[in-house]
Design an enzyme around this catalytic site. Structure first.
Site, mmCIF file in Angstrom:
data_model
loop_
_atom_site.group_PDB
_atom_site.id
_atom_site.type_symbol
_atom_site.label_atom_id
_atom_site.label_comp_id
_atom_site.label_asym_id
_atom_site.label_seq_id
_atom_site.Cartn_x
_atom_site.Cartn_y
_atom_site.Cartn_z
ATOM 1 N N CYS A 88 4.852 -7.316 -4.510
ATOM 2 C CA CYS A 88 5.235 -6.102 -3.778
ATOM 3 C C CYS A 88 6.614 -6.260 -3.141
ATOM 4 C CB CYS A 88 4.199 -5.692 -2.737
ATOM 5 S SG CYS A 88 4.413 -3.955 -2.234
ATOM 6 N N ALA A 108 4.976 -1.787 5.700
ATOM 7 C CA ALA A 108 4.308 -1.627 6.994
ATOM 8 C C ALA A 108 5.256 -1.667 8.196
ATOM 9 C CB ALA A 108 3.229 -2.697 7.127
ATOM 10 N N ASN A 137 -3.041 -6.431 1.843
ATOM 11 C CA ASN A 137 -1.678 -6.215 1.338
ATOM 12 C C ASN A 137 -1.785 -5.485 0.002
ATOM 13 O OD1 ASN A 137 1.212 -6.656 1.646
ATOM 14 N ND2 ASN A 137 1.056 -8.070 -0.062
ATOM 15 N N LYS A 138 -0.648 -5.201 -0.592
ATOM 16 C CA LYS A 138 -0.575 -4.423 -1.835
ATOM 17 C C LYS A 138 -1.624 -4.853 -2.853
ATOM 18 C CE LYS A 138 1.450 -1.646 -2.522
ATOM 19 N NZ LYS A 138 0.854 -0.292 -2.305
ATOM 20 N N ARG A 151 8.391 3.396 3.352
ATOM 21 C CA ARG A 151 7.223 2.571 2.996
ATOM 22 C C ARG A 151 7.455 1.136 3.458
ATOM 23 N NH1 ARG A 151 9.069 -0.721 0.077
ATOM 24 N NH2 ARG A 151 7.091 -1.826 0.140
ATOM 25 N N LYS A 194 0.989 -6.392 13.064
ATOM 26 C CA LYS A 194 0.207 -6.098 11.862
ATOM 27 C C LYS A 194 -1.219 -6.651 11.989
ATOM 28 C CE LYS A 194 4.210 -5.649 8.965
ATOM 29 N NZ LYS A 194 5.151 -6.386 8.111
ATOM 30 N N ASP A 233 -0.073 -5.684 5.302
ATOM 31 C CA ASP A 233 -0.240 -4.387 5.967
ATOM 32 C C ASP A 233 -1.180 -4.519 7.151
ATOM 33 O OD1 ASP A 233 0.731 -3.516 3.155
ATOM 34 O OD2 ASP A 233 0.918 -1.770 4.464
ATOM 35 N N ARG A 289 -0.973 7.295 6.564
ATOM 36 C CA ARG A 289 -1.426 6.220 5.665
ATOM 37 C C ARG A 289 -2.426 5.369 6.456
ATOM 38 N NH1 ARG A 289 2.711 3.217 1.887
ATOM 39 N NH2 ARG A 289 0.843 3.105 0.590
HETATM 40 C C1 RUB Z 1 3.815 -2.319 0.950
HETATM 41 C C2 RUB Z 1 3.195 -3.655 1.054
HETATM 42 C C3 RUB Z 1 3.984 -4.711 1.772
HETATM 43 C C4 RUB Z 1 3.584 -4.711 3.263
HETATM 44 C C5 RUB Z 1 4.512 -5.579 4.097
HETATM 45 O O1 RUB Z 1 2.950 -1.349 0.419
HETATM 46 O O2 RUB Z 1 2.075 -3.903 0.649
HETATM 47 O O3 RUB Z 1 3.740 -5.980 1.242
HETATM 48 O O4 RUB Z 1 3.617 -3.402 3.776
HETATM 49 O O5 RUB Z 1 5.809 -5.049 4.033
HETATM 50 P P1 RUB Z 1 3.526 0.138 0.200
HETATM 51 P P2 RUB Z 1 6.899 -5.312 5.203
HETATM 52 O O6 RUB Z 1 4.691 0.033 -0.723
HETATM 53 O O7 RUB Z 1 2.364 0.887 -0.379
HETATM 54 O O8 RUB Z 1 3.912 0.677 1.565
HETATM 55 O O9 RUB Z 1 7.000 -6.794 5.311
HETATM 56 O O10 RUB Z 1 8.146 -4.674 4.673
HETATM 57 O O11 RUB Z 1 6.381 -4.665 6.442
#
Ligand code: RUB
Length: 320
Positions: A125, A18, A204-205, A16, A230, A194, A59
């Site tokens: 998150c 992004a 985002n979350k 999990r 992203k 995300d 997803r």
């Molecule tokens: C994860 C989430 C993160 C982003 C960025 O959601 O919202 O803030 O994906 O993460 P989930 P990163 O847990 O549902 O995947 O910076 O690690 O890419």
């Protein structure tokens, strides 16, 4: 790892975040290209396209996933033989994984510049890049303190506090609904993303937009850490980001839900924070105001509007 195994792990959220999802998809395509045993280039392409579609369907919200897949699959474009196609996919997957890791490091470096000695930071998150900024600031000797939310229903906050604790950063762990109670103790909000749309909104979350609204009301700055992959190219032509709605059992156990026939559990996994609540988006290419998102899509993803009409069937989109 096999494509189906990776797809399952992304769906169940064993993989999990992004950035990690994008790298896992690139790895799965690379491994798949190495294992497909066909001699006909058209059959090879077809099998790779099937695998790509399986990964992308896991997803719907993290745009890093289709962006990574698009980047890797471009390795097939000029190939005339199966060997060339295989080599193209392997090369592009390697490039994506390397540049993604490099982006995470660069964002930590750039993001840390916006963190001052003594800052109290709130994060929501579990974002690898957002945490990278805080850890880098701490490594540079800045004395920081963090408020980390719990992140119902999947408790990604538990991962965040472990990482912060392991880095030796003073951390306060709070339930999601306590953000407004503590916002006046906070100097800066940093979260990940995300997806970033062409108008600078950040997906985002779930709960991020409430955090952002609270921060804006309290005049606390908000920074989003997001790699360029992203940013969502299709939003240039008006597509909306699809918000994933996950199983109700993540929120309320099925045994209890069964006893409440008039109650429907809703479980959107992400929400949209408008650009006006965001002060800065830190990418590996530098920090930009959210209103400059189009420049990132045009310059760094290399997908201008013209390319869309060949890259996508624009009528096939389905979104919320
Ligand atoms: C994860 C989430 C993160 C982003 C960025 O959601 O919202 O803030 O994906 O993460 P989930 P990163 O847990 O549902 O995947 O910076 O690690 O890419």
């Amino acid at each position: 790892m096999f494509v189906t195994e990776t797809a399952e792990k992304i769906k169940s959220m064993e993989i999990r975040g992004a950035g990690r999802i994008a790298r896992a998809a690139a790895e799965a395509l690379r491994d798949h290209a190495l294992s497909v045993k066909v001699k006909d280039p058209a059959a090879f392409r077809q099998e790779m396209e099937r695998a790509a579609a399986e990964l992308v369907a896991t997803r719907p919200t993290a745009v890093s996933l289709p962006n990574a897949v698009h980047f890797v699959m471009a390795g097939l474009t000029a190939a005339k033989t199966v060997d060339e196609a295989r080599a193209g996919v392997v090369r592009r997957a390697g490039q994506f994984i390397m540049s993604s890791q490099h982006a995470v490091e660069k964002i930590a470096e750039f993001g840390a510049r916006h963190i001052r000695d003594g800052d109290v930071i709130l994060t929501h998150c579990n974002s690898e890049v957002a945490l990278g900024c805080m850890i880098e600031a701490h490594r540079q000797g800045k004395e920081i303190e963090v408020f980390a939310t719990e992140v119902r229903p999947r408790n990604q906050g538990h991962i965040t506090i472990r990482t912060l604790n392991d880095a030796g950063i003073k951390t306060n762990f709070i339930v999601d609904s306590a953000v407004r109670s503590f916002i006046h103790d906070v100097d800066l909000v940093i979260v990940g993303a995300d997806a970033v749309t062409v108008n600078g909104s950040v997906v985002n979350k779930i709960g991020t937009s409430q955090v952002a609204h609270t921060a804006a009301e309290a005049r606390v700055n908000m920074i989003v850490a997001a790699e360029t992959y992203k940013f969502a190219p299709r939003t240039v032509v008006g597509e909306l980001i699809r918000i994933e709605e996950r199983p109700s059992s993540e929120v309320l156990a099925d045994e209890i839900a069964r006893t409440l026939p008039h109650v429907t559990v809703r479980n959107p996994a992400f929400d949209v924070t408008p650009a006006e609540y965001i002060d800065l988006i830190v990418t590996e290419q530098g920090a930009i105001p959210p209103q400059m998102a189009y420049v990132i899509i045009r310059e760094y993803l290399g997908w201008d509007i013209g390319e869309f009409h060949t890259a996508f069937d624009l009528n096939s989109g389905h979104e919320d």
